[in-house]
Design a protein around this motif. Structure first.
Motif, PDB file in Angstrom:
ATOM      1  N   ILE A 266       0.855  -1.189   0.000  1.00  0.00           N
ATOM      2  CA  ILE A 266       0.000   0.000   0.000  1.00  0.00           C
ATOM      3  C   ILE A 266       0.893   1.242   0.000  1.00  0.00           C
ATOM      4  O   ILE A 266       1.762   1.389   0.873  1.00  0.00           O
ATOM      5  N   ALA A 267       0.695   2.111  -0.963  1.00  0.00           N
ATOM      6  CA  ALA A 267       1.507   3.334  -1.061  1.00  0.00           C
ATOM      7  C   ALA A 267       0.809   4.464  -0.304  1.00  0.00           C
ATOM      8  O   ALA A 267      -0.123   5.086  -0.814  1.00  0.00           O
ATOM      9  N   LEU A 268       1.268   4.719   0.918  1.00  0.00           N
ATOM     10  CA  LEU A 268       0.649   5.750   1.747  1.00  0.00           C
ATOM     11  C   LEU A 268       1.653   6.770   2.274  1.00  0.00           C
ATOM     12  O   LEU A 268       1.285   7.709   2.970  1.00  0.00           O
ATOM     13  N   GLY A 269       2.942   6.591   1.954  1.00  0.00           N
ATOM     14  CA  GLY A 269       3.947   7.536   2.431  1.00  0.00           C
ATOM     15  C   GLY A 269       4.811   6.952   3.529  1.00  0.00           C
ATOM     16  O   GLY A 269       4.747   5.763   3.836  1.00  0.00           O
ATOM     17  N   SER A 270       5.608   7.809   4.149  1.00  0.00           N
ATOM     18  CA  SER A 270       6.474   7.385   5.257  1.00  0.00           C
ATOM     19  C   SER A 270       6.325   8.330   6.450  1.00  0.00           C
ATOM     20  O   SER A 270       6.455   9.546   6.300  1.00  0.00           O
ATOM     21  N   PRO A 271       6.073   7.755   7.636  1.00  0.00           N
ATOM     22  CA  PRO A 271       6.002   8.585   8.843  1.00  0.00           C
ATOM     23  C   PRO A 271       7.289   9.370   9.112  1.00  0.00           C
ATOM     24  O   PRO A 271       7.260  10.369   9.837  1.00  0.00           O
ATOM     25  N   LYS A 272       8.412   8.919   8.538  1.00  0.00           N
ATOM     26  CA  LYS A 272       9.665   9.643   8.748  1.00  0.00           C
ATOM     27  C   LYS A 272       9.554  11.069   8.190  1.00  0.00           C
ATOM     28  O   LYS A 272      10.110  12.011   8.754  1.00  0.00           O
ATOM     29  N   PHE A 273       8.847  11.231   7.077  1.00  0.00           N
ATOM     30  CA  PHE A 273       8.645  12.560   6.522  1.00  0.00           C
ATOM     31  C   PHE A 273       7.694  13.380   7.399  1.00  0.00           C
ATOM     32  O   PHE A 273       7.858  14.583   7.546  1.00  0.00           O
ATOM     33  N   LEU A 477       8.535  12.318  -4.354  1.00  0.00           N
ATOM     34  CA  LEU A 477       9.314  11.358  -3.568  1.00  0.00           C
ATOM     35  C   LEU A 477       8.425  10.407  -2.771  1.00  0.00           C
ATOM     36  O   LEU A 477       8.760   9.240  -2.580  1.00  0.00           O
ATOM     37  N   ALA A 478       7.287  10.912  -2.299  1.00  0.00           N
ATOM     38  CA  ALA A 478       6.413  10.095  -1.456  1.00  0.00           C
ATOM     39  C   ALA A 478       4.983  10.613  -1.509  1.00  0.00           C
ATOM     40  O   ALA A 478       4.741  11.775  -1.849  1.00  0.00           O
ATOM     41  N   GLU A 479       4.051   9.732  -1.143  1.00  0.00           N
ATOM     42  CA  GLU A 479       2.661  10.152  -0.975  1.00  0.00           C
ATOM     43  C   GLU A 479       2.532  10.931   0.335  1.00  0.00           C
ATOM     44  O   GLU A 479       3.307  10.738   1.269  1.00  0.00           O
ATOM     45  N   ASN A 480       1.542  11.794   0.389  1.00  0.00           N
ATOM     46  CA  ASN A 480       1.192  12.521   1.618  1.00  0.00           C
ATOM     47  C   ASN A 480       2.382  13.266   2.222  1.00  0.00           C
ATOM     48  O   ASN A 480       2.661  13.168   3.421  1.00  0.00           O
ATOM     49  N   LEU A 481       3.054  14.017   1.372  1.00  0.00           N
ATOM     50  CA  LEU A 481       4.202  14.804   1.837  1.00  0.00           C
ATOM     51  C   LEU A 481       3.769  16.113   2.486  1.00  0.00           C
ATOM     52  O   LEU A 481       4.522  17.085   2.482  1.00  0.00           O
ATOM     53  N   ASP A 482       2.566  16.138   3.022  1.00  0.00           N
ATOM     54  CA  ASP A 482       2.074  17.313   3.742  1.00  0.00           C
ATOM     55  C   ASP A 482       2.007  17.061   5.241  1.00  0.00           C
ATOM     56  O   ASP A 482       1.367  17.806   5.986  1.00  0.00           O
ATOM     57  N   GLY A 483       2.654  15.982   5.682  1.00  0.00           N
ATOM     58  CA  GLY A 483       2.677  15.679   7.114  1.00  0.00           C
ATOM     59  C   GLY A 483       1.502  14.846   7.588  1.00  0.00           C
ATOM     60  O   GLY A 483       1.296  14.694   8.793  1.00  0.00           O
ATOM     61  N   CYS A 485       0.825  11.538   6.526  1.00  0.00           N
ATOM     62  CA  CYS A 485       0.990  10.111   6.223  1.00  0.00           C
ATOM     63  C   CYS A 485       0.502   9.230   7.381  1.00  0.00           C
ATOM     64  O   CYS A 485      -0.244   8.273   7.174  1.00  0.00           O
ATOM     65  N   GLY A 486       0.920   9.543   8.604  1.00  0.00           N
ATOM     66  CA  GLY A 486       0.497   8.751   9.767  1.00  0.00           C
ATOM     67  C   GLY A 486      -1.010   8.723   9.908  1.00  0.00           C
ATOM     68  O   GLY A 486      -1.605   7.684  10.210  1.00  0.00           O
ATOM     69  N   GLU A 487      -1.647   9.871   9.668  1.00  0.00           N
ATOM     70  CA  GLU A 487      -3.108   9.945   9.735  1.00  0.00           C
ATOM     71  C   GLU A 487      -3.750   9.073   8.665  1.00  0.00           C
ATOM     72  O   GLU A 487      -4.731   8.359   8.929  1.00  0.00           O
ATOM     73  N   LYS A 488      -3.191   9.085   7.449  1.00  0.00           N
ATOM     74  CA  LYS A 488      -3.753   8.290   6.362  1.00  0.00           C
ATOM     75  C   LYS A 488      -3.604   6.793   6.645  1.00  0.00           C
ATOM     76  O   LYS A 488      -4.513   5.997   6.369  1.00  0.00           O
ATOM     77  N   ILE A 489      -2.452   6.393   7.181  1.00  0.00           N
ATOM     78  CA  ILE A 489      -2.241   4.978   7.523  1.00  0.00           C
ATOM     79  C   ILE A 489      -3.210   4.560   8.629  1.00  0.00           C
ATOM     80  O   ILE A 489      -3.826   3.488   8.567  1.00  0.00           O
TER      81      ILE A 489
END
Length: 502
Positions: A266-273, A477-483, A485-489
């Motif tokens: 699942i492409a949802l981004g990275s919490p590191k970002f 670079l990633a999905e949800n690069l607006d901070g 990602c954790g919420e989307k996951i």
């Protein structure tokens, strides 16, 4: 009441219904009594489970007690008409209990199983969202791990519980029994199990063991990169055994399209970002750092495992390279180096390059005692990245992408060559580029654009055009690069849990 408990109770009630169906069809008193005993024992088991797990449901236990009284009445009569009457009563009673149990608001058990505190940022923003939702019993259990030491021939035990941020309530692993808790959902960031020569989580937490007790196991990578899953990682246990794999981008998912686990990706981004983006104005560093870096440009130096493993035997290229860099920086008063070795670098040396450990430790002591800069031992790399003005170091590290997202200049060292810093001067606009889709927007060390050239451009603020281009390049670079990602996951998995899709 927990979701698993509700399901267990409903299973017991269904078993009870199956027992009592036989009551009106039994011909002998002996068989009837055996059936009634089974019904009564099942009702008592349900009552015990309810009392053990939810004291607010005593009204349901009371109905089960009434059920047992009716069962006793059936045992005392020989009248088929009375048995039929009582049968209707117990049938209604059980259906009423089932209905009430189904209406009980349940909680779901969610557990995060990090091992290294330095990698907690790969899970943190997901945990923040689950921890806010009272539908979930959300726990963070720091798990034990081992570092290999070839000097002693042993695996050295490690436990990072004390190194996590103070706002994260850590449950000691001894106090969280997976077999007993049976979590509905769990998140991990270690994909290796036993297939790592440097470090290993405790065997009790290998994915094969976790899957015995966890309904849905999710792997979230501890790293970020330019948007792919490398071939060597595609064979790791977590990708094969986990129920879901969260990746940072659509291109990372696409890189797995020929793999048997593709449908789990699942492409949802990275919490590191998320950590970077949401902490830009909240950075907290030791007071010593502030004093040492006053009126100076702050350069994070990142040395990684790949720097070390690129050389065989007794080759000291990386150590010589770093010593040369420290010499260059020590002659300048306008920059300060914040040296942050990869969290597994020392363990890697002990495991795979044990002949270099004395030289490596001597270099660290030289750096600290010579006051060349700041030696970063903090647990959160995000703070260091936010605090720094630029990156210098390894040409393969997830840290680089984090600098990209923030639009901070990146300078990639060639660990195998020491260049003459007195030669050449390539304009910054020509020195920085992104040579391929999976590369970084960065300058690469060369005779034409050596270390001092880069440091001069940083100090003189000559890289504004470069950083603007860098930000543009990093947008995919990633999905949800607006901070978020954790919420989307969190939303993705919480909705699947509650819809019973997990």
């Amino acid at each position: 009441m927990f979701n698993r408990t509700q399901k267990d109770i409903l299973q017991l009630l269904n078993m009870l219904m199956n027992f009592q169906k036989n009551i009106i069809n039994i011909n002998t008193k002996e068989e009837l009594n055996e059936c009634l005993i089974k019904c009564q024992e099942a009702a008592i088991s349900v009552g015990n489970e309810i009392e053990k797990n939810d004291s607010d449901l005593k009204y349901i236990v009371s109905e089960l007690e009434q059920y047992c009284e009716i069962i006793y009445s059936i045992s005392q009569t020989d009248s088929y008409a009375e048995i039929e009457k009582y049968f209707k009563l117990i049938n209604d009673k059980v259906n009423s209990v089932i209905k009430q149990i189904k209406e009980v608001k349940v909680k779901y058990r969610v557990v995060f199983l990090p091992y290294k505190a330095d990698m907690w940022d790969s899970l943190e923003s997901i945990w923040v969202e689950f921890a806010k939702d009272n539908r979930f019993d959300c726990k963070v259990v720091a798990i034990p791990y081992f570092d290999a030491n070839r000097q002693t021939g042993k695996w050295e035990p490690r436990y990072d519980a004390h190194r996590f941020p103070k706002n994260v309530p850590i449950v000691p692993f001894e106090e969280y029994n997976l077999e007993e808790m049976q979590p509905d959902l769990a998140f991990i960031h270690n994909p290796f199990d036993k297939y790592n020569l440097v470090t290993s989580v405790h065997p009790d937490y290998y994915t094969a063991e976790l899957k015995k007790y966890i309904k849905h196991l999710v792997y979230v990578p501890y790293y970020v990169n330019s948007g792919f899953i490398s071939d060597q990682y595609k064979q790791l246990p977590a990708l094969l055994r986990c129920d879901s794999i969260v990746v940072q981008s659509k291109s990372a998912k696409k890189s797995c399209e020929k793999e048997r686990f593709f449908d789990k990706v699942i492409a949802l981004g990275s919490p590191k970002f998320d950590k970077l983006i949401n902490s830009k104005d909240k950075v907290s560093v030791p007071e010593e750092w502030i004093q040492k870096s006053a009126d100076k440009k702050k350069i994070m130096l990142n040395t990684t495992i790949s720097d070390l493993l690129g050389f065989e035997g007794n080759d000291k290229s990386l150590i010589n390279k770093l010593r040369n860099l420290f010499n260059i920086v020590s002659q300048r008063k306008d920059v300060v180096i914040i040296w942050r070795p990869h969290p597994l670098l020392e363990a890697t040396i002990k495991s795979l390059r044990v002949e270099l450990i004395e030289d490596y430790n001597a270099l660290i002591n030289e750096f600290i005692s010579g006051d060349y800069g700041i030696y970063d031992k903090t647990g959160d790399v995000s703070n260091t990245i936010i605090y720094s003005d630029a990156y210098i170091g390894s040409d393969y590290s997830s840290v680089i992408n984090m600098f990209e997202v923030l639009g901070k200049p990146i300078y990639l060292l060639n660990s195998n060559v020491i260049y003459d810093n007195s030669k050449g001067r390539l304009p910054a606009d020509k020195a920085f580029s992104k040579p391929s889709v999976y590369a970084y927007f960065a300058a690469r060390e060369s005779e034409e654009y050596a270390i001092n050239n880069f440091l001069d451009d940083i100090v003189n603020d000559n890289l504004e055009n470069v950083t603007e281009k860098e930000i543009v390049e990093s947008r995919n670079l990633a999905e949800n690069l607006d901070g978020t990602c954790g919420e989307k996951i969190y939303r993705y998995f919480s909705e699947k849990l509650i819809k019973e899709e997990i």
